[in-house]
Enzyme design. Structure first.
Site, PDB file in Angstrom:
ATOM      1  N   GLY A 284       0.854  -1.181   0.000  1.00 53.30           N
ATOM      2  CA  GLY A 284       0.000   0.000   0.000  1.00 53.30           C
ATOM      3  C   GLY A 284       0.895   1.238   0.000  1.00 53.30           C
ATOM      4  O   GLY A 284       2.118   1.140  -0.176  1.00 53.30           O
TER       5      GLY A 284
ATOM      6  N   GLY B 150      -2.008  -1.947   6.764  1.00 48.18           N
ATOM      7  CA  GLY B 150      -3.150  -1.056   6.922  1.00 48.18           C
ATOM      8  C   GLY B 150      -3.279  -0.576   8.365  1.00 48.18           C
ATOM      9  O   GLY B 150      -2.478  -0.940   9.228  1.00 48.18           O
TER      10      GLY B 150
ATOM     11  N   HIS C 291       5.036  28.940 -19.145  1.00 48.64           N
ATOM     12  CA  HIS C 291       5.999  28.091 -19.850  1.00 48.64           C
ATOM     13  C   HIS C 291       7.408  28.466 -19.420  1.00 48.64           C
ATOM     14  O   HIS C 291       7.713  29.652 -19.339  1.00 48.64           O
ATOM     15  CB  HIS C 291       5.865  28.288 -21.358  1.00 48.64           C
ATOM     16  CG  HIS C 291       6.885  27.519 -22.125  1.00 48.64           C
ATOM     17  ND1 HIS C 291       6.797  26.155 -22.317  1.00 48.64           N
ATOM     18  CD2 HIS C 291       8.046  27.914 -22.718  1.00 48.64           C
ATOM     19  CE1 HIS C 291       7.849  25.747 -23.009  1.00 48.64           C
ATOM     20  NE2 HIS C 291       8.627  26.798 -23.262  1.00 48.64           N
TER      21      HIS C 291
HETATM   22  P1  AMP Z   1      -3.053  -0.161   2.749  1.00 49.82           P
HETATM   23  O1  AMP Z   1      -4.355  -0.720   3.252  1.00 49.82           O
HETATM   24  O2  AMP Z   1      -3.146   0.733   1.545  1.00 49.82           O
HETATM   25  O3  AMP Z   1      -2.205   0.420   3.848  1.00 49.82           O
HETATM   26  O4  AMP Z   1      -2.225  -1.424   2.209  1.00 49.82           O
HETATM   27  C1  AMP Z   1      -1.988  -2.571   2.970  1.00 49.82           C
HETATM   28  C2  AMP Z   1      -1.744  -3.733   2.004  1.00 49.82           C
HETATM   29  O5  AMP Z   1      -1.331  -4.894   2.751  1.00 49.82           O
HETATM   30  C3  AMP Z   1      -2.990  -4.151   1.227  1.00 49.82           C
HETATM   31  O6  AMP Z   1      -2.736  -4.013  -0.153  1.00 49.82           O
HETATM   32  C4  AMP Z   1      -3.212  -5.620   1.628  1.00 49.82           C
HETATM   33  O7  AMP Z   1      -3.641  -6.406   0.537  1.00 49.82           O
HETATM   34  C5  AMP Z   1      -1.823  -6.058   2.084  1.00 49.82           C
HETATM   35  N1  AMP Z   1      -1.839  -7.212   3.002  1.00 49.82           N
HETATM   36  C6  AMP Z   1      -2.687  -7.451   4.037  1.00 49.82           C
HETATM   37  N2  AMP Z   1      -2.405  -8.634   4.661  1.00 49.82           N
HETATM   38  C7  AMP Z   1      -1.334  -9.181   3.985  1.00 49.82           C
HETATM   39  C8  AMP Z   1      -0.569 -10.406   4.127  1.00 49.82           C
HETATM   40  N3  AMP Z   1      -0.817 -11.310   5.072  1.00 49.82           N
HETATM   41  N4  AMP Z   1       0.461 -10.628   3.258  1.00 49.82           N
HETATM   42  C9  AMP Z   1       0.754  -9.719   2.289  1.00 49.82           C
HETATM   43  N5  AMP Z   1       0.056  -8.570   2.114  1.00 49.82           N
HETATM   44  C10 AMP Z   1      -0.968  -8.287   2.942  1.00 49.82           C
END
Ligand code: AMP
Ligand code: FAD
Length: 476
Positions: free
Chosen positions: A191, A279, A452
């Site tokens: 993310g 997240g 520009h």
């Molecule tokens: P955000 O919610 O934008 O902060 O991104 C967090 C990311 O972590 C998301 O894209 C989820 O798909 C990813 N994520 C959550 N759990 C896992 C996991 N067990 N392994 C890998 N990625 C994960």
């Protein structure tokens, strides 16, 4: 504290709570703002996650690491020879800490100027708009208010199978305060936070592997932008593995083995440190006494309406603790809106024009709908694009990567979404936000004079290209 009764009590002084308190003060209301944030040395500080452990320190390190990287890899192209480029991480981290301190002290000064009583300690909402305030020495005091605003923010989500240990398996705050560059860094989650932190440590020399459970990269971004971004992140050397769901971590003599599964089955990778960036969750720990009437939704967010009213009378909630994107500027606008509504003024937040920015290199920014969303909506649309490669300023800056893209309605010319990947995208997007806020048409943007040579000409040319009348790069 001379009084224990206020017009407004705000619980939380992050980027949602502190602007709310300041605007309430500007509206001539008596206001107290309680905040319990403590730094790792135990000191209290206003500013919440954003100033202490989020937006500001991450941008300080992104800037420093980008300068280091460019000095090493790009200065020669400008004809600048630099010998012995060396990293002084202690000095870089000291600068980051100083910027944070300067920013958080600034809030105390802003509170003073706006007549806000800033209180450091814990706030707990009791029934009947009473607030229990526990100060830093543990003394409790009951305060009352006509209105209470909850702005308690969010906390990092923990992956149960890869629990934080504060040393080798850390959250984003820990990743901002590392004292040495890890040789091999594992980041769980691609993310915004995972990509920004991964970029910082990659530029400073770490081998970075990012494990992302989803098959799609940056699903919230426009598809063309996400594809372009992935190309550049790979070029930087970020080893991004999609469809990789992490299931456990095992400490060995030589490091930490992350076990994950992907389309080919069980996999593993060994690293020296792990940043869990999967997240954030709303934070409401010990916030409610009995019978407050404030309801939470199934994910733990405080339930609110469009105007941030909770289910309890005269109790409001704003920022990360309520629905919507977890962004500082979204919380700020909600805070200002609530303070104005309490003062009897007309106020609203336009949730359709909240910009998103990823401060990587190239930077990524967007507002409104992606092309995929517009397509799904069934509304007829047109697309205009312009590559920074054809923009004079970007070439002069040696930053001619990425593009601007505008998605507009073909029936009434309304701008539906703007997507930028390239130099200063986070700054350039402000023009698109303003245009959409004032319901400007694509033609309005076409008729607006852009200086520009500036990067902003790329957005202008993208708007022209939407009607196939681009000047600088027409034959596409
Ligand atoms: P955000 O919610 O934008 O902060 O991104 C967090 C990311 O972590 C998301 O894209 C989820 O798909 C990813 N994520 C959550 N759990 C896992 C996991 N067990 N392994 C890998 N990625 C994960
Ligand atoms: P917070 O900033 O979390 O503040 C809440 C405050 O309330 C905290 O100080 C907390 O201690 C206090 N509190 C909680 N409970 C109580 C209580 N009971 N009593 C007293 N005080 C209490 N957003 C952007 O827009 N741009 C970015 O570039 C960006 N970068 C980020 C980088 C990182 C690494 C992280 C982690 C986040 C980033 N964010 C960014 C997100 C941004 O930090 C949050 O959206 C924002 O801080 C939310 O503001 P808030 O005021 O709702 O909550």
């Amino acid at each position: 504290m001379s009084s224990t009764h206020f017009d407004v009590i705000v619980i939380g002084a992050g980027p949602a709570g502190y602007p709310c308190a300041i605007r309430a003060g500007q509206n001539k209301l008596s206001v107290a703002c309680i905040d319990e944030w403590r730094n790792k040395d135990g000191s209290y500080a206003f500013g919440g996650t954003c100033l202490n452990a989020g937006c500001i320190p991450s941008k300080a390190l992104l800037e420093s690491s980008e300068l280091y990287y460019r000095t090493k890899h790009e200065f020669a192209t400008h004809g600048i020879k630099v010998a012995d480029v060396a990293l002084d991480l202690a000095a870089m981290q000291k600068r980051r800490a100083q910027i944070v301190k300067q920013s958080t002290l600034g809030i105390a000064a802003l509170f003073k100027a706006a007549g806000v009583t800033g209180l450091q300690g814990h706030g707990k909402l009791l029934s009947g708009n009473r607030v229990e305030y526990t100060d830093k020495d543990g003394r409790k005091q009951e305060l009352t208010a006509k209105h209470v605003v909850l702005a308690t923010g969010s906390a990092p989500m923990e992956l149960k199978s890869v629990p934080f240990d504060g040393k080798d398996i850390i959250d984003s705050w820990g990743a901002l305060e590392l004292e040495s560059v890890p040789k091999r860094l594992g980041v769980i989650g691609a993310g915004v936070i995972g990509l920004e932190l991964g970029s910082v440590w990659r530029r400073l020399g770490a081998e970075v592997v990012i494990l992302e459970a989803l098959d799609t990269f940056l699903p919230a971004a426009d598809g063309a932008v996400a594809r372009e971004a992935l190309k550049h992140f790979k070029k930087l050397g970020l080893d991004i593995r999609l469809g990789a769901k992490v299931s456990s971590a095992e400490k060995t003599k030589s490091g930490i083995v992350l076990h994950y599964s992907d389309a080919s089955g069980a996999q593993q990778v060994e690293v020296d440190k792990v940043v869990v960036a999967i997240g954030r969750r709303p934070y409401t720990q010990d916030l409610f006494g009995e019978g407050t009437g404030v309801e939470l939704d199934e994910r733990g967010f405080v339930k609110v309406d469009e105007e941030c009213r909770t289910t309890a009378p005269n109790v409001w909630a704003i920022g990360d603790v309520v629905r919507g994107p977890m962004l500082a500027h979204k919380g700020k606008e909600e805070g200002v809106m609530v303070a104005d509504l309490i003062a009897g003024k007309v106020a609203e937040v336009n949730y359709k024009t909240i910009p998103s920015v990823i401060y990587t290199a190239p930077e990524i920014a967007w507002v409104g709908q992606t092309e995929e969303e517009v397509k799904r909506s069934g509304r007829p649309y047109k697309v205009g694009t312009f590559p920074f490669m054809a923009n004079g300023r970007a070439r002069a800056m040696e930053a001619a990567v990425g593009f601007c893209k505008i998605v507009s309605a073909s029936d009434d010319d309304e701008i539906l979404g703007v997507h930028i990947i390239g130099p200063m995208a986070g700054e350039l997007i402000a023009e698109a936000v303003l245009a959409m806020e004032y319901s400007a048409s694509t033609e309005d943007l076409q008729r607006t004079i852009h200086a520009h040579p500036t990067l902003s000409e790329a957005l202008h040319e993208a708007a022209l290209h939407a009607d196939k009348i681009a000047i600088d790069f027409p034959n596409r």
